[in-house]
Scaffold this active site. Sequence first.
Site, PDB file in Angstrom:
ATOM      1  N   GLY A  45      34.710  24.710  26.593  1.00  0.00           N
ATOM      2  CA  GLY A  45      33.679  24.397  25.621  1.00  0.00           C
ATOM      3  C   GLY A  45      33.584  25.507  24.593  1.00  0.00           C
ATOM      4  N   GLN A  50      30.024  30.640  18.014  1.00  0.00           N
ATOM      5  CA  GLN A  50      30.953  31.566  18.691  1.00  0.00           C
ATOM      6  C   GLN A  50      32.121  31.975  17.789  1.00  0.00           C
ATOM      7  OE1 GLN A  50      31.107  29.003  22.450  1.00  0.00           O
ATOM      8  NE2 GLN A  50      31.381  31.059  23.281  1.00  0.00           N
ATOM      9  N   LEU A  96      33.383  32.172  26.770  1.00  0.00           N
ATOM     10  CA  LEU A  96      34.391  32.894  25.986  1.00  0.00           C
ATOM     11  C   LEU A  96      33.789  34.084  25.240  1.00  0.00           C
ATOM     12  CD1 LEU A  96      36.556  29.973  24.522  1.00  0.00           C
ATOM     13  CD2 LEU A  96      37.116  31.480  26.438  1.00  0.00           C
ATOM     14  N   HIS A 141      23.914  27.763  23.138  1.00  0.00           N
ATOM     15  CA  HIS A 141      24.521  28.600  22.089  1.00  0.00           C
ATOM     16  C   HIS A 141      23.930  28.269  20.722  1.00  0.00           C
ATOM     17  CE1 HIS A 141      27.703  30.976  23.906  1.00  0.00           C
ATOM     18  NE2 HIS A 141      28.192  29.939  24.550  1.00  0.00           N
TER      19      HIS A 141
HETATM   20 CO    CO Z   1      29.555  29.962  26.134  1.00  0.00          CO
END
Ligand code: CO
Length: 173
Positions: A45, A50, A96, A141
């Site tokens: 994901g 990000q 990540l 997020h």
């Molecule tokens: Co994440």
Amino acid sequence: MKLPILVYPDRRLKEQSHPVDNFDASLHKLLDDMNETMIANNGIGLAAIQVGVPLRALLINLPDEEGNQYPENLIEAINPVIIEKRGCTTYTEGCLSVPEYYDDVERAEWIRVEFFTREGERKEIEADGLLAIAFQHEIDHLDGHLFIEKLSFLRRKKFEKEWKKKLKESRQP
Ligand code: CO
């Protein structure tokens, strides 16, 4: 194009992402770049923030039992909203943006989520298992939250200590 992933404690990860208004070519390019970035990093994901873009867009691609990811299993969710949730489950999550750290997090077991496709078509799906967890993790997020914020006080302290040590080691020549 593969993009660099922001890593904790990058402040941009705390930003509130904005709703997508235009389902245009620039959104499609962003989604394509995010997918390339996610696959290259073996992620299941990825949220737009990000890669430094504060838009409410996320990707999920759950691997099969052998760990293979297929393009036809890719979910692109724009402006996702959880409209119903039930139950509680614990799963060992990773991210990540917090590489190589995994810990148990509690989340709803079942969710109903509304989102839009890259073409602006409205969808509504029910999810449980890993898909429900991934949706909740990625939507967090978009609101500037990371899974480590859900750890107990002591687990969080342990994490911060380990993370500091790791960052220090990685800075050494
Ligand atoms: Co994440």
